[in-house]
Design a protein around this motif. Sequence first.
Motif, mmCIF file in Angstrom:
data_model
loop_
_atom_site.group_PDB
_atom_site.id
_atom_site.type_symbol
_atom_site.label_atom_id
_atom_site.label_comp_id
_atom_site.label_asym_id
_atom_site.label_seq_id
_atom_site.Cartn_x
_atom_site.Cartn_y
_atom_site.Cartn_z
ATOM 1 N N UNK A 1 -58.552 -119.827 -47.610
ATOM 2 C CA UNK A 1 -59.851 -119.291 -47.997
ATOM 3 C C UNK A 1 -60.018 -117.844 -47.546
ATOM 4 N N UNK A 2 -59.586 -117.569 -46.299
ATOM 5 C CA UNK A 2 -59.674 -116.198 -45.796
ATOM 6 C C UNK A 2 -58.859 -115.248 -46.652
ATOM 7 N N UNK A 3 -57.690 -115.718 -47.100
ATOM 8 C CA UNK A 3 -56.851 -114.853 -47.935
ATOM 9 C C UNK A 3 -57.532 -114.531 -49.264
ATOM 10 N N UNK A 4 -58.258 -115.506 -49.795
ATOM 11 C CA UNK A 4 -58.980 -115.270 -51.049
ATOM 12 C C UNK A 4 -60.022 -114.182 -50.864
ATOM 13 N N UNK A 5 -60.806 -114.283 -49.770
ATOM 14 C CA UNK A 5 -61.840 -113.280 -49.495
ATOM 15 C C UNK A 5 -61.224 -111.899 -49.255
ATOM 16 N N UNK A 6 -60.084 -111.898 -48.541
ATOM 17 C CA UNK A 6 -59.436 -110.610 -48.288
ATOM 18 C C UNK A 6 -58.950 -109.986 -49.583
ATOM 19 N N UNK A 7 -58.349 -110.820 -50.448
ATOM 20 C CA UNK A 7 -57.890 -110.279 -51.726
ATOM 21 C C UNK A 7 -59.066 -109.789 -52.573
ATOM 22 N N UNK A 8 -60.160 -110.562 -52.538
ATOM 23 C CA UNK A 8 -61.357 -110.143 -53.295
ATOM 24 C C UNK A 8 -61.893 -108.816 -52.766
ATOM 25 N N UNK A 9 -62.002 -108.681 -51.433
ATOM 26 C CA UNK A 9 -62.506 -107.447 -50.828
ATOM 27 C C UNK A 9 -61.577 -106.278 -51.139
ATOM 28 N N UNK A 10 -60.252 -106.543 -51.047
ATOM 29 C CA UNK A 10 -59.292 -105.482 -51.345
ATOM 30 C C UNK A 10 -59.397 -105.057 -52.806
ATOM 31 N N UNK A 11 -59.614 -106.039 -53.702
ATOM 32 C CA UNK A 11 -59.755 -105.718 -55.114
ATOM 33 C C UNK A 11 -60.997 -104.888 -55.393
ATOM 34 N N UNK A 12 -62.105 -105.260 -54.724
ATOM 35 C CA UNK A 12 -63.345 -104.490 -54.890
ATOM 36 C C UNK A 12 -63.157 -103.065 -54.391
ATOM 37 N N UNK A 13 -62.581 -102.934 -53.211
ATOM 38 C CA UNK A 13 -62.356 -101.600 -52.652
ATOM 39 C C UNK A 13 -61.431 -100.786 -53.547
ATOM 40 N N UNK A 14 -60.394 -101.424 -54.068
ATOM 41 C CA UNK A 14 -59.470 -100.715 -54.957
ATOM 42 C C UNK A 14 -60.183 -100.275 -56.233
ATOM 43 N N UNK A 15 -61.065 -101.150 -56.731
ATOM 44 C CA UNK A 15 -61.816 -100.778 -57.927
ATOM 45 C C UNK A 15 -62.753 -99.604 -57.676
ATOM 46 N N UNK A 16 -63.433 -99.641 -56.532
ATOM 47 C CA UNK A 16 -64.336 -98.539 -56.173
ATOM 48 C C UNK A 16 -63.543 -97.246 -56.019
ATOM 49 N N UNK A 17 -62.399 -97.340 -55.329
ATOM 50 C CA UNK A 17 -61.561 -96.150 -55.132
ATOM 51 C C UNK A 17 -61.076 -95.607 -56.471
ATOM 52 N N UNK A 18 -60.720 -96.492 -57.386
ATOM 53 C CA UNK A 18 -60.253 -96.045 -58.702
ATOM 54 C C UNK A 18 -61.375 -95.342 -59.461
ATOM 55 N N UNK A 19 -62.593 -95.881 -59.362
ATOM 56 C CA UNK A 19 -63.724 -95.252 -60.023
ATOM 57 C C UNK A 19 -64.002 -93.868 -59.437
ATOM 58 N N UNK A 20 -63.945 -93.776 -58.097
ATOM 59 C CA UNK A 20 -64.182 -92.483 -57.443
ATOM 60 C C UNK A 20 -63.115 -91.472 -57.829
ATOM 61 N N UNK A 21 -61.872 -91.931 -57.882
ATOM 62 C CA UNK A 21 -60.789 -91.029 -58.262
ATOM 63 C C UNK A 21 -60.927 -90.586 -59.719
ATOM 64 N N UNK A 22 -61.347 -91.497 -60.563
ATOM 65 C CA UNK A 22 -61.543 -91.144 -61.975
ATOM 66 C C UNK A 22 -62.670 -90.134 -62.112
ATOM 67 N N UNK A 23 -63.777 -90.354 -61.380
ATOM 68 C CA UNK A 23 -64.893 -89.415 -61.432
ATOM 69 C C UNK A 23 -64.465 -88.047 -60.920
ATOM 70 N N UNK A 24 -63.720 -88.037 -59.820
ATOM 71 C CA UNK A 24 -63.251 -86.765 -59.263
ATOM 72 C C UNK A 24 -62.327 -86.050 -60.233
ATOM 73 N N UNK A 25 -61.497 -86.814 -60.934
ATOM 74 C CA UNK A 25 -60.574 -86.207 -61.905
ATOM 75 C C UNK A 25 -61.341 -85.577 -63.057
ATOM 76 N N UNK A 26 -62.388 -86.255 -63.524
ATOM 77 C CA UNK A 26 -63.201 -85.704 -64.601
ATOM 78 C C UNK A 26 -63.861 -84.405 -64.159
ATOM 79 N N UNK A 27 -64.464 -84.432 -62.975
ATOM 80 C CA UNK A 27 -65.143 -83.234 -62.461
ATOM 81 C C UNK A 27 -64.152 -82.095 -62.278
#
Length: 363
Positions: A1-27
């Motif tokens: 169960x802990x591994x599931x939450x960790x993977x979910x948190x890592x996925x969310x963080x990776x998604x946020x980071x990807x969005x920030x990087x995409x926004x920075x690239x556009x700017x």
Amino acid sequence: MDNIYRRWAAGVLAGILALLCSAAAVVYLVDPCLYYRVPDRAVYFNERYQSAGLLRHVPADTVILGTSMAANYRADAAEEAFGGTALRITIPDGYYSEFDQAINLLFREQTPRRVIFGLDLNVLIRDESGLTGAMPAYLYNRNPLDDVKYLVNKDSLYYSFYALMTAHQGGGQTLDEGFTWGPDIVWGRYETLRTYRRPDRQAPLPADAYLANADANLAVAERWLQAHPETEFDFFLPPYSILFWDRTIRRGELDARFAALERICSVLLSYENARLYGFLFDRETVTNLEHYCDYIHHSGAVCQRLLEQMAAGEGRLTEENLTQTLAQWRDFVVNYDYEAIWDQDFWDQWNATHDAPPVWYEG
């Protein structure tokens, strides 16, 4: 169960980071604030945000700097008058701490032969209590690390899409056109009088009412002169219209403004690398309301003529003529027939669209 939450948190963080990087690239690619590059045509929307990029990337022998009073001093007119290349930077309603950031960035990037600075009297005599956070210090300082505030910024992203849409629709301006007052501005005597709000008469202010503020702002300009003796600083007092003097007298500010003017001029004239031009006292300009759109802002045609006069050394104030110039101008504005400004021609135009005189009119 802990591994599931960790993977979910890592996925969310990776998604946020990807969005920030995409926004920075556009700017970064669009660069709406011109921080990394200045194209031949750009979408100009905010002087405080975009001036930093202009100061970084546009080399100039002559740099014009000022409030909105300098907006119509076009760079091509300065190039014609002085030779070489020119750049105009305006900070509307700017405070001296904001101009100081611009000057510091300018001299970190280049050493112009000449800086033409508009001594907007309304700004010179005020303190910094009204200063806001409108000036993005991270675009003007030496620290490259805080540029992330530009790259990862919702406003930057918004203006990136705005710039893309405007360019796609055929918009954009050349550097010389950017931030000038366009065809939507109405110039002329009637418009100037129509928009003027004549104040009630007030008790006179003490003569020293503005001296502390003037001294504080002058100290900033003095630092420029002392730090850059190799550059000529051409300071000029913009020619507010005769309505400004009507307003000054009625508000009881005449003694205080003249005391500040004397202090300002005396201090600047003591520097070898400073020249001072008293266009504020130019009767031909200030009494012709056809040149204005309100009680202080004058047209581009006047700006071009004043640049030519500066290049020719005309209208200079000196230690020898300062006292006499101020005394003669004071006599002129005190004895001017202000009531005659509102003549029959004005009332004919006013009455064509109004049922009553302006609420301030005392005639």
